[in-house]
Each structure stands twice: as structure tokens, then as C-alpha cells.
Design an enzyme around this catalytic site. Sequence first.
Site, mmCIF file in Angstrom:
data_model
loop_
_atom_site.group_PDB
_atom_site.id
_atom_site.type_symbol
_atom_site.label_atom_id
_atom_site.label_comp_id
_atom_site.label_asym_id
_atom_site.label_seq_id
_atom_site.Cartn_x
_atom_site.Cartn_y
_atom_site.Cartn_z
ATOM 1 N N GLY A 113 0.830 -1.208 0.000
ATOM 2 C CA GLY A 113 0.000 0.000 0.000
ATOM 3 C C GLY A 113 0.858 1.248 0.000
ATOM 4 O O GLY A 113 0.466 2.292 0.534
ATOM 5 N N ALA A 114 2.033 1.130 -0.640
ATOM 6 C CA ALA A 114 3.042 2.191 -0.527
ATOM 7 C C ALA A 114 2.609 3.505 -1.163
ATOM 8 O O ALA A 114 3.130 4.564 -0.807
ATOM 9 C CB ALA A 114 4.359 1.704 -1.132
ATOM 10 N N VAL A 154 -1.172 -3.516 9.646
ATOM 11 C CA VAL A 154 -1.916 -2.269 9.892
ATOM 12 C C VAL A 154 -3.281 -2.315 9.197
ATOM 13 O O VAL A 154 -4.277 -1.834 9.719
ATOM 14 C CB VAL A 154 -1.093 -1.057 9.389
ATOM 15 C CG1 VAL A 154 -1.906 0.224 9.450
ATOM 16 C CG2 VAL A 154 0.175 -0.913 10.226
ATOM 17 N N ASP A 159 -3.869 3.276 19.210
ATOM 18 C CA ASP A 159 -4.836 3.334 20.316
ATOM 19 C C ASP A 159 -4.130 3.710 21.624
ATOM 20 O O ASP A 159 -4.656 4.486 22.427
ATOM 21 C CB ASP A 159 -5.551 1.983 20.443
ATOM 22 C CG ASP A 159 -6.086 1.530 19.091
ATOM 23 O OD1 ASP A 159 -6.830 2.303 18.478
ATOM 24 O OD2 ASP A 159 -5.706 0.441 18.631
ATOM 25 N N ARG A 180 -3.408 7.377 21.413
ATOM 26 C CA ARG A 180 -4.653 8.145 21.598
ATOM 27 C C ARG A 180 -5.043 8.189 23.075
ATOM 28 O O ARG A 180 -5.455 9.241 23.599
ATOM 29 C CB ARG A 180 -5.783 7.494 20.798
ATOM 30 C CG ARG A 180 -5.651 7.713 19.305
ATOM 31 C CD ARG A 180 -6.618 6.820 18.515
ATOM 32 N NE ARG A 180 -6.616 7.181 17.094
ATOM 33 C CZ ARG A 180 -7.161 6.443 16.141
ATOM 34 N NH1 ARG A 180 -7.745 5.287 16.448
ATOM 35 N NH2 ARG A 180 -7.131 6.849 14.885
ATOM 36 N N HIS A 203 -8.283 -4.001 17.784
ATOM 37 C CA HIS A 203 -8.253 -2.614 17.285
ATOM 38 C C HIS A 203 -9.644 -2.318 16.729
ATOM 39 O O HIS A 203 -9.905 -2.411 15.513
ATOM 40 C CB HIS A 203 -7.175 -2.466 16.209
ATOM 41 C CG HIS A 203 -7.191 -1.123 15.543
ATOM 42 N ND1 HIS A 203 -6.956 0.046 16.223
ATOM 43 C CD2 HIS A 203 -7.446 -0.753 14.254
ATOM 44 C CE1 HIS A 203 -7.055 1.071 15.385
ATOM 45 N NE2 HIS A 203 -7.360 0.610 14.190
HETATM 46 P P1 NAD Z 1 -5.472 3.971 1.063
HETATM 47 O O1 NAD Z 1 -6.670 3.489 0.317
HETATM 48 O O2 NAD Z 1 -5.101 5.410 0.992
HETATM 49 O O3 NAD Z 1 -4.201 3.165 0.588
HETATM 50 C C1 NAD Z 1 -4.190 1.779 0.529
HETATM 51 C C2 NAD Z 1 -3.229 1.406 -0.575
HETATM 52 O O4 NAD Z 1 -3.080 -0.006 -0.552
HETATM 53 C C3 NAD Z 1 -3.733 1.765 -1.988
HETATM 54 O O5 NAD Z 1 -2.730 2.507 -2.659
HETATM 55 C C4 NAD Z 1 -3.995 0.413 -2.641
HETATM 56 O O6 NAD Z 1 -3.721 0.429 -4.030
HETATM 57 C C5 NAD Z 1 -3.000 -0.462 -1.869
HETATM 58 N N1 NAD Z 1 -3.328 -1.894 -1.865
HETATM 59 C C6 NAD Z 1 -4.531 -2.477 -1.782
HETATM 60 N N2 NAD Z 1 -4.413 -3.809 -1.832
HETATM 61 C C7 NAD Z 1 -3.093 -4.072 -1.936
HETATM 62 C C8 NAD Z 1 -2.340 -5.256 -2.053
HETATM 63 N N3 NAD Z 1 -2.925 -6.462 -2.079
HETATM 64 N N4 NAD Z 1 -0.988 -5.155 -2.145
HETATM 65 C C9 NAD Z 1 -0.383 -3.960 -2.130
HETATM 66 N N5 NAD Z 1 -1.045 -2.795 -2.043
HETATM 67 C C10 NAD Z 1 -2.388 -2.855 -1.948
HETATM 68 O O7 NAD Z 1 -5.657 3.468 2.577
HETATM 69 P P2 NAD Z 1 -4.870 3.969 3.861
HETATM 70 O O8 NAD Z 1 -5.587 5.132 4.435
HETATM 71 O O9 NAD Z 1 -3.406 4.061 3.578
HETATM 72 O O10 NAD Z 1 -5.180 2.754 4.868
HETATM 73 C C11 NAD Z 1 -4.647 1.457 4.614
HETATM 74 C C12 NAD Z 1 -5.245 0.471 5.615
HETATM 75 O O11 NAD Z 1 -4.808 0.792 6.945
HETATM 76 C C13 NAD Z 1 -6.776 0.455 5.690
HETATM 77 O O12 NAD Z 1 -7.234 -0.883 5.813
HETATM 78 C C14 NAD Z 1 -7.068 1.242 6.949
HETATM 79 O O13 NAD Z 1 -8.328 0.920 7.497
HETATM 80 C C15 NAD Z 1 -5.932 0.772 7.824
HETATM 81 N N6 NAD Z 1 -5.619 1.577 9.009
HETATM 82 C C16 NAD Z 1 -5.270 0.919 10.136
HETATM 83 C C17 NAD Z 1 -4.930 1.619 11.282
HETATM 84 C C18 NAD Z 1 -4.553 0.894 12.546
HETATM 85 O O14 NAD Z 1 -4.371 1.545 13.590
HETATM 86 N N7 NAD Z 1 -4.396 -0.414 12.530
HETATM 87 C C19 NAD Z 1 -4.943 3.018 11.264
HETATM 88 C C20 NAD Z 1 -5.302 3.669 10.075
HETATM 89 C C21 NAD Z 1 -5.635 2.928 8.949
HETATM 90 C C1 LMR Z 2 -8.084 4.203 12.957
HETATM 91 O O1 LMR Z 2 -8.207 3.723 14.074
HETATM 92 O O2 LMR Z 2 -7.965 5.432 12.757
HETATM 93 C C2 LMR Z 2 -8.016 3.273 11.760
HETATM 94 O O3 LMR Z 2 -8.200 1.944 12.150
HETATM 95 C C3 LMR Z 2 -8.921 3.671 10.650
HETATM 96 C C4 LMR Z 2 -10.368 3.375 10.982
HETATM 97 O O4 LMR Z 2 -11.040 2.757 10.145
HETATM 98 O O5 LMR Z 2 -10.819 3.768 12.046
#
Ligand code: NAD
Ligand code: LMR
Length: 327
Positions: free
Chosen positions: A11-12, A131, A161, A164, A189
Site C-alpha cells: 500500500g506504498a 496495519v 490506540d 490516543r 483494534h
Molecule cells: P489507502 O486506500 O489510501 O491506501 C491503501 C493502498 O493499498 C492503496 O494505494 C492500494 O492500491 C493499496 N493496496 C490495496 N491492496 C493491496 C495489495 N494487495 N498489495 C499492495 N497494495 C495494496 O488506505 P490507507 O488510508 O493508507 O489505509 C490502509 C489500511 O490501513 C486500511 O485498511 C485502513 O483501514 C488501515 N488503518 C489501520 C490503522 C490501525 O491503527 N491499525 C490506522 C489507520 C488505517
Molecule cells: C483508525 O483507528 O484510525 C483506523 O483503524 C482507521 C479506521 O477505520 O478507524
Amino acid sequence: MKTPIRVAVTGAAGQIGYSLLFRIASGAMFGPDQPVILQLIEVPFEKAMKALEGVAMELDDCAFPQLKGMVLTDDPRVGFKDANWSLLVGAKPRGPGQERADLLKDNGKIFTAQGQVIDEVAADDARVAVVGNPANTNCMIAASKAKRLTPDRFTAMVRLDQNRAQAQLAKKAGVDLTAVKDIFIYGNHSPTMFPAFAHATINGKPATEVINDSAWLQGPFLETVGKRGAAIIAARGLSSAASAANALVDHVRSLMTPGAIHSVAVKGATAYGFDANVWAGVPVRTTTPGSVEIITGYEMDDFAKAKIAATNKELTDERAMVAEMLG
Ligand code: NAD
Ligand code: LMR
């Protein structure tokens, strides 16, 4: 020169990626004297790969001394090859009105494929941090596909979390953030996560004495931390990105720092009543770089036990939902 650490990031070209990569390349994750090679993985679509090229141009333009190379690819076998760390960010984010578990059917399959490939091609000392949401269960899915790498190599992030919760306690007490210590996250989470405020301290005193407002601690505090992700989506129209990237920097840096005590979702937190097969947030101590032991000494009162039971149930329910993806 130290041997570079190979860091694969999925997801770079996404939102989190755009905040994360520059922090890794600048030395914030592994230290200012540790060279890194970034192995950047995106989906095989022109738009994503073009965006990734743009990010790589910007990384070049930062002239980071510790960035010793970049690989840009849509092939996970190339991207995870010899990776010491695999940061699994790439997945669909939720939109307004959705819960993270609603993403399981779409995102789960990403992690079955990636768990398998990492197991086959990553370095012998490979470590994985998940993530992409729902992070705990996606981590379980990826780990279940591994034959060579043991489950302890796989962690999911609950550090956002923890950060936060620390910020909310500091605000309420009217103290500097650094005065708040020992606030750890238990469970998923998701809104069921439990930040165990009874163990937190503020300027060395129990947080419950300094704040002395159990209605706030049991109500608005838990609610704010548990639903912070949704509040950010409602305000920004997009899910958290810079704070998520920052938390991942903290997560990995603490995992690389022996003696660090922090919240991580790991397998086997049965001492706190979690199912043996789920990945649950708990306090851990880093033993050697990349390895942790669970800190088991914290006493839980009835309120805490009920919260942990609820978040454990959600994790086992999620496990049941993806049963066909496991193993
Ligand atoms: P985003 O949509 O901006 O970016 C995700 C990227 O991943 C996209 O560029 C997409 O093309 C790429 N992608 C999708 N499937 C892929 C694969 N199989 N291989 C490689 N790349 C792939 O999303 P974001 O805002 O960067 O969020 C990414 C993820 O992180 C989401 O699932 C979001 O809910 C999660 N997230 C988790 C936390 C946490 O605390 N755990 C916090 C924030 C976001
Ligand atoms: C967050 O906690 O901000 C991320 O997991 C994104 C979300 O879907 O809440």
C-alpha cells in the site's frame, strides 16, 4: 557501513504510505545510522504504480543519507524478497458508517496471499507488522499461512490506540503528555478495545487518583479512544493516516528496542483470558530486537475483566467469520 535493513511496505502509494515512507527513510524507525532499502509494493494497476513512481521521485528528492535503495513492484514475490520487516498497510479503508470488521471479506484475502509469499521469500529473521484493517484478524490470517515463520514473527498494531489513550489522559489531567505512563491496550483494534486506565500513572501517581472521575474514565474516555478512528473519518472524510504512520514507526521502533514496554497485538495472551488463537493487544516487553514477552502481572478488576471478555468475544467471532481462510 551496517548492513541495510530491507523493509517491504504494501500500500506504498496510499495515504498511510505517503506519511510512512519518509519517516522510515529519514531514520525515525530504525535509527539515524541504520541504512534501509525500501521494497514498495502496490496493486498491478497503472494508476497505483504511476503514483508509486511519484512517491519514489519524492523520496529521491529528500536525499536521505540512509536510504540505500528502492524496489518498486506490483509482484509480492519481488517485494517481499529477503525482507527483514514487512509492513502490511495495503488494504481497503472503511468509510463512514462501516465498522472495521465489515472489511474482512475484502481485505482478508489480501493477507492469505501475502502471508504465504512472505513465508516463502522473506529473510530468515523476517518480522511482520499488520496495519490494514481489521488488523488483528488480518494478522492471524497471514500468520496462519506461514509454515517456516512462527506466529511470534507476526504482530498487529494497537499503538495508535495507546497513543490516543495517552493523549486523552494527559488532556483531562491538564499535564504534559510525558507525565502519563503505563497505559496499555487490551484486545481488538476496534471500539471494543480496552485501554486499562487503572494501571496508568500520571506523574508517578495512579491515573485514577489524579483524574478521580471514574464515570469519565469508564464512559467518555473509553468511548473517545475506542471510536477515535470513526471520529476522524467523520471529520476528514478519510481515515487517519499521519497518526497511523506515526504509530507504526513507534510500533517497530519499540519492537527493535530491548527493554521497551508497549502495547502490541500478539498471539497467546491467555494469561489475560484471551483465546489462544487470536491476536490480542497486551502490554509486552521487547527482549531482543523483534521479539517480545507478554507482561502478565497486571491485576484486572471486574470492570476490566468484563471489557476483556467482550473484546475477546469479538476477536473469536471474527476468527469464526474467516475460518475458511485460515491454515
Ligand atoms: P489507502 O486506500 O489510501 O491506501 C491503501 C493502498 O493499498 C492503496 O494505494 C492500494 O492500491 C493499496 N493496496 C490495496 N491492496 C493491496 C495489495 N494487495 N498489495 C499492495 N497494495 C495494496 O488506505 P490507507 O488510508 O493508507 O489505509 C490502509 C489500511 O490501513 C486500511 O485498511 C485502513 O483501514 C488501515 N488503518 C489501520 C490503522 C490501525 O491503527 N491499525 C490506522 C489507520 C488505517
Ligand atoms: C483508525 O483507528 O484510525 C483506523 O483503524 C482507521 C479506521 O477505520 O478507524
